[in-house]
Design a protein around this motif. Sequence first.
Motif, short mmCIF file in Angstrom:
data_model
loop_
_atom_site.label_atom_id
_atom_site.label_comp_id
_atom_site.label_asym_id
_atom_site.label_seq_id
_atom_site.Cartn_x
_atom_site.Cartn_y
_atom_site.Cartn_z
N THR A 170 0.84 -1.19 0.00
CA THR A 170 0.00 0.00 0.00
C THR A 170 0.88 1.24 0.00
O THR A 170 1.88 1.31 0.72
CB THR A 170 -0.92 0.02 1.24
OG1 THR A 170 -0.11 -0.07 2.43
CG2 THR A 170 -1.88 -1.17 1.21
N LEU A 171 0.50 2.22 -0.80
CA LEU A 171 1.27 3.47 -0.91
C LEU A 171 0.36 4.58 -1.41
O LEU A 171 -0.79 4.35 -1.77
CB LEU A 171 2.48 3.29 -1.84
CG LEU A 171 2.38 2.31 -3.03
CD1 LEU A 171 1.57 2.90 -4.15
CD2 LEU A 171 3.74 1.93 -3.53
N ASP A 172 0.90 5.80 -1.43
CA ASP A 172 0.10 6.94 -1.84
C ASP A 172 0.13 7.11 -3.35
O ASP A 172 0.76 6.32 -4.07
CB ASP A 172 0.56 8.21 -1.13
CG ASP A 172 2.04 8.49 -1.34
OD1 ASP A 172 2.55 8.17 -2.44
OD2 ASP A 172 2.69 9.02 -0.43
N ASN A 173 -0.53 8.17 -3.83
CA ASN A 173 -0.69 8.39 -5.27
C ASN A 173 0.39 9.30 -5.85
O ASN A 173 0.12 10.01 -6.83
CB ASN A 173 -2.07 9.00 -5.55
CG ASN A 173 -3.15 7.95 -5.68
OD1 ASN A 173 -3.17 7.16 -6.62
ND2 ASN A 173 -4.05 7.93 -4.71
N HIS A 174 1.59 9.27 -5.31
CA HIS A 174 2.66 10.10 -5.88
C HIS A 174 2.96 9.64 -7.31
O HIS A 174 2.84 8.45 -7.64
CB HIS A 174 3.92 10.01 -5.01
CG HIS A 174 4.95 11.02 -5.37
ND1 HIS A 174 6.00 10.74 -6.22
CD2 HIS A 174 5.10 12.31 -5.01
CE1 HIS A 174 6.77 11.81 -6.36
NE2 HIS A 174 6.24 12.78 -5.64
N SER A 175 3.35 10.58 -8.16
CA SER A 175 3.56 10.26 -9.57
C SER A 175 4.64 9.21 -9.78
O SER A 175 4.57 8.43 -10.73
CB SER A 175 3.93 11.54 -10.34
OG SER A 175 5.10 12.13 -9.79
N SER A 176 5.64 9.16 -8.90
CA SER A 176 6.70 8.16 -9.04
C SER A 176 6.19 6.75 -8.75
O SER A 176 6.78 5.77 -9.21
CB SER A 176 7.86 8.49 -8.11
OG SER A 176 7.45 8.46 -6.75
N HIS A 177 5.09 6.63 -8.01
CA HIS A 177 4.56 5.31 -7.65
C HIS A 177 3.67 4.72 -8.74
O HIS A 177 3.47 3.50 -8.75
CB HIS A 177 3.76 5.39 -6.35
CG HIS A 177 4.55 5.90 -5.20
ND1 HIS A 177 3.96 6.35 -4.02
CD2 HIS A 177 5.88 6.06 -5.01
CE1 HIS A 177 4.90 6.74 -3.18
NE2 HIS A 177 6.07 6.59 -3.76
N ILE A 178 3.14 5.54 -9.61
CA ILE A 178 2.21 5.06 -10.62
C ILE A 178 2.83 5.15 -12.02
O ILE A 178 2.12 5.19 -13.02
CB ILE A 178 0.89 5.85 -10.57
CG1 ILE A 178 1.13 7.34 -10.76
CG2 ILE A 178 0.17 5.61 -9.26
CD1 ILE A 178 -0.14 8.18 -10.76
N ASP A 179 4.14 5.15 -12.10
CA ASP A 179 4.82 5.14 -13.39
C ASP A 179 4.61 3.79 -14.07
O ASP A 179 4.50 2.74 -13.41
CB ASP A 179 6.31 5.43 -13.20
CG ASP A 179 7.06 5.45 -14.51
OD1 ASP A 179 6.89 6.42 -15.27
OD2 ASP A 179 7.81 4.49 -14.78
#
Length: 486
Positions: A170-179
């Motif tokens: 589980t993690l937040d919606n930072h742009s680096s996480h959804i690349d």
Amino acid sequence: MVSQPMKQGSLLFNTPKPEATSQAKAAGFNKVVVSHFYDNLRDIYEKFEIPQCDVWNGDETNVPTVMQPPDVIATKNFKQVSQTVSAERGAERGVNVMMLVFVNAIGSSTPPVFVFPRKKQNPDLIKGGPTGCLGLVHESGWMTAENFLLSLQHFHGIVKSTKEKPVLLTLDNHSSHIDYNVVKFAKDNGIILLTFPPQCSHALQPLDVSVFGPFKSALKKSHNQWLQDHPGQRISIKEVAHLCRVPYMEKVIPGNITPGFQKTGIYPFNRDVIPDTRYAPASVTDQPEIEQHATSDNVTEPRMTQDVISHPDGVFELEETREEVQISGDPATPTITLTDIRPLPKVSQTTPKARRSQKQVSRLGRTRILTNTPEINVIAEHHQRQSEKIEKSRRRLQPASEKINNKKGKQKIIIDMETTSNEDYSVKKKVNVTSTKAQSKKKVSLKQQNDSVSNDGDELIETPVISGEIRTRTGRLVKPSIYRSL
């Protein structure tokens, strides 16, 4: 600030210091959005039957070179107390270093990942840091998609997940996480990525709830102790990893990690763990109530209200409801509530709210299972569009010389040559610039407007031309003056 009880009539009040809450967080953290997150979490548990040891949470936190000093003991009524730090936070905020932490529901953690604001790797940056920590660099010191992919590979090397035995992260919606490359790697290696809704990590993320607070308090003491042991010196980024070692070992422990998963309802699964009072700040988006006063005792009258209906995608709509209000007719028993003393703020909206387009709704952040096939397809399309934009920008900024070489067909460039002396003659050279196939068939031709011998008897030599350079037999240099393309 210590709460002080205050008695008024038969009610007991206190005066606590409220927590600052932004308008975006007040509107984003509501029960409908949080319920959608728990729906996704329940679906993952039912489909994959993930054990407690494979439920993970990952998040970044900043560990700057300048920290606020810890609390100290001072003489009573002595109001101004000073404490030495590396720099003043108002003028010099120090250098920010990012630290990424992964923890699971049984209280275990992986070695942290540090992102330093540098261009080149330096082994001295993680010297003395937590055992097994990874050091990455970026000019800004913030997490990027490339560095998060390396961090996820570091995480996978420890958990050893597979498609047959997946883990939940589980993690937040930072742009680096959804690349796209990050999601593709997670999909191929059995890492299920579940994102939190925007503005909800303060209540749903275990690291924010129970780990980073104690860690930062211990880090302040570590900085303070280092400054006392090294008087007159400042903390640089080379000491950051070393100063994080002891606080990480003392505070990132099962006693702090496991309660975070319990308080957020992630493990054990409990969607009702957050009380309704936590959603009270979201009431600022409710519309004012329109009430009608009673004309007799104990009369039940209708009341029209407008409630804000929150959708998981972050779209808010107004809905009119009718509810029955029981009006008490006994004036001898007055009741006083906190809302009577200070009513909750309400949003005043006189015009109908414009609905968002489907494209605008799709851009809003929301809780998502990134490794699901529909989500991967959406991320892949976005990645393709961004790649095309970058390629178009690169072509637009391409130098003119490269554009000429890349074009097909034949182009001619005329280079006008003038002598450096005052002698009255000039030479024009025509060069055929063609594609690779055409160059093998054409030869470079040299044409002169005047005779090969100048007025003073100097003869031009047709030697191999280097950068358009031509010399006479007596050594006079003929240099290019004008370049123009036809």
